[in-house]
Design a protein around this motif. Structure first.
Motif, PDB file in Angstrom:
ATOM      1  N   GLU A 137    -156.835 -39.313 -52.947  1.00  0.00           N
ATOM      2  CA  GLU A 137    -156.368 -38.130 -52.225  1.00  0.00           C
ATOM      3  C   GLU A 137    -156.230 -38.423 -50.735  1.00  0.00           C
ATOM      4  N   TRP A 138    -157.153 -39.220 -50.188  1.00  0.00           N
ATOM      5  CA  TRP A 138    -157.072 -39.579 -48.772  1.00  0.00           C
ATOM      6  C   TRP A 138    -155.851 -40.456 -48.501  1.00  0.00           C
ATOM      7  N   GLN A 139    -155.563 -41.395 -49.386  1.00  0.00           N
ATOM      8  CA  GLN A 139    -154.381 -42.240 -49.212  1.00  0.00           C
ATOM      9  C   GLN A 139    -153.105 -41.402 -49.224  1.00  0.00           C
ATOM     10  N   TRP A 140    -153.053 -40.414 -50.118  1.00  0.00           N
ATOM     11  CA  TRP A 140    -151.897 -39.535 -50.147  1.00  0.00           C
ATOM     12  C   TRP A 140    -151.840 -38.689 -48.874  1.00  0.00           C
ATOM     13  N   TYR A 141    -152.985 -38.267 -48.403  1.00  0.00           N
ATOM     14  CA  TYR A 141    -153.069 -37.422 -47.213  1.00  0.00           C
ATOM     15  C   TYR A 141    -152.499 -38.129 -45.990  1.00  0.00           C
ATOM     16  N   ALA A 143    -150.546 -40.794 -46.051  1.00  0.00           N
ATOM     17  CA  ALA A 143    -149.159 -41.187 -46.303  1.00  0.00           C
ATOM     18  C   ALA A 143    -148.195 -40.028 -46.052  1.00  0.00           C
ATOM     19  N   SER A 144    -148.700 -38.789 -46.196  1.00  0.00           N
ATOM     20  CA  SER A 144    -147.855 -37.620 -45.988  1.00  0.00           C
ATOM     21  C   SER A 144    -147.701 -37.258 -44.518  1.00  0.00           C
ATOM     22  N   GLY A 145    -148.383 -38.022 -43.631  1.00  0.00           N
ATOM     23  CA  GLY A 145    -148.214 -37.808 -42.192  1.00  0.00           C
ATOM     24  C   GLY A 145    -149.143 -36.788 -41.599  1.00  0.00           C
ATOM     25  N   ASN A 146    -150.186 -36.370 -42.345  1.00  0.00           N
ATOM     26  CA  ASN A 146    -151.145 -35.420 -41.790  1.00  0.00           C
ATOM     27  C   ASN A 146    -151.995 -36.080 -40.735  1.00  0.00           C
ATOM     28  N   ASP A 147    -152.438 -35.290 -39.761  1.00  0.00           N
ATOM     29  CA  ASP A 147    -153.266 -35.789 -38.672  1.00  0.00           C
ATOM     30  C   ASP A 147    -154.422 -34.830 -38.480  1.00  0.00           C
ATOM     31  N   ASP A 206    -155.211 -44.926 -41.054  1.00  0.00           N
ATOM     32  CA  ASP A 206    -155.879 -45.488 -42.223  1.00  0.00           C
ATOM     33  C   ASP A 206    -157.273 -46.024 -41.897  1.00  0.00           C
TER      34      ASP A 206
END
Length: 403
Positions: A137-141, A143-147, A206
């Motif tokens: 879930e963190w990798q997707w988070y 990758a989606s550009g969230n900050d 990351d």
């Protein structure tokens, strides 16, 4: 390690004495700052090494650009300390201390954001509730550009004030070359434009440090499991269900979102404590049947968890139980042959005798999902081999017997 560190400090003291009447170089002051951070976070040493009352003000403000002193050419810097001594100091700093030390200079900043320093803090606080699903879930988070974004303008809780200061310091370190003031008035339009213009120097998304801060602020929702969901509702006693969690720094608790199923909408629970959380023991969807691999070794007295769901539309939850004796067995260990029989008895002793939820049986050879719409469906079984897991279930035992 502590002895080596004290020897290093003694060497530094003797070296400073050898400078006779010459003024101390700037790195000596920086070293004093490092040492003060370390000793202030070691309560057991505080009584033996008490700093002078006038060395530091009560509420020190971060230095401005004009106040930052760089060593003159040819003079030594704090970075000239032995690597082992410097790493020893940084390794003992809490997350807030690492963030503060990262503001000394770019070289210390690179050290203070290193994954090996933050990995320890991540495992210490979050390791027991972060599983493979949370990592994905963190990798997707990221990758989606969230900050990390902005932190709410809220105050009044001491722990939350420290957290805001921590996040503010990181934001200023990586989005500006000047260390900004850590107060609640720094979220204006001017600072916002400055952060946007310096986004190229932001903290790597990351990095473990970024993950730690995302968890601490509660902006990152991650999957885990909750014991006795919905505030210990009687229908979920001694069960553990999947949920999405967000940390609340105000109360040091979590907010849980349980996925919708059937006609039921998303259920939200606030105030979930750390003791009621765990990472998923099986890395699979709660709608997937777990293939049992322990049936042949089950015997009376073993502690187990079994999947159960109300109907086919519901997700599975894990329910605690123990392996019991067959009706034909008197329970005498010297004459018991229940472990050789194809039928395995499962008991849920939190329910009263005679309750339809008290007891069920499964076939040892070809057990899959069994049940009906009236009594629910029993799925996969996992044997509990960890004493810690067993003790957790016993600690959650209901005060009174359930019907």
């Amino acid at each position: 390690m502590l002895l080596y560190f004290l020897i290093t400090c003694l060497s530094f003291f003797l070296f400073s004495k050898s400078l006779s009447l010459k003024p101390l170089p700037p790195w000596a002051c920086e070293a004093r700052t490092l040492l003060s951070f370390w000793f202030n976070n070691r309560p057991s040493l505080g009584s033996s090494f008490k700093p002078a009352k006038k060395t530091m003000p009560r509420n020190p403000k971060p230095p401005t650009a004009s106040e930052v002193v760089s060593p003159a050419p040819g003079e030594m810097s704090v970075l000239d300390l032995p690597d082992l001594a410097l790493e020893c100091i940084l390794d003992r700093l809490p997350p807030s201390g690492l963030c503060s030390m990262a503001g000394v200079c770019s070289s210390l900043r690179e050290r203070c954001v290193s994954d090996h320093l933050w990995e320890k803090h991540l495992k210490m606080k979050w390791g027991k509730i972060l599983g493979p699903a949370a990592h994905r879930e963190w990798q997707w988070y990221i990758a989606s550009g969230n900050d990390l974004g902005c932190v709410d303008k809220q105050a009044g809780h001491r722990g939350f004030v420290k957290l805001v200061s921590l996040i503010r310091s990181i934001s200023s370190l990586f989005r500006s070359k000047v260390v900004n003031s850590l107060n609640f008035d720094g979220f204006g339009d001017e600072n916002k434009q400055q952060r946007q213009s310096n986004s190229s120097s932001s903290l790597p998304v990351d990095s473990i440090m970024n993950w730690y801060l995302a968890l601490e602020t509660g902006r990152f929702w991650f999957p885990a499991q909750v014991y006795n969901r919905e505030n210990g509702h009687v229908g979920f006693m001694l069960s553990c269900y999947d949920a999405e969690l967000s940390y609340d720094p105000h109360s040091d608790t979590f907010q849980a979102r349980y996925p919708p199923h059937g006609r039921r909408a998303v259920a939200v629970e606030k105030g979930v404590t750390w003791e009621r959380l765990r990472a998923q023991p099986i890395d699979a969807s709660p709608h997937h049947l777990h293939v049992s691999d322990c049936l042949n070794e089950l015997k009376p007295g073993d502690h187990i968890e079994i999947q159960w769901r109300r109907n086919k539309e519901f997700p599975y939850g894990w329910w605690y139980g123990v392996v019991g004796h067959l009706d034909s067995c008197d329970g005498n260990e010297n004459h018991c042959h229940c472990h050789l029989n194809e039928t395995v008895v499962l008991e849920f002793n939190q329910y009263t005798l005679g309750s339809r939820w008290r007891r069920t049986t499964v076939n040892r050879r070809d057990h899959r999902e069994e049940g009906n719409e009236a009594d629910g469906f029993y799925g996969g079984i996992r044997k509990l081999k960890s004493q810690e897991e067993i003790c957790t279930w016993k600690r959650l035992w209901p005060v009174s017997v359930l019907e």
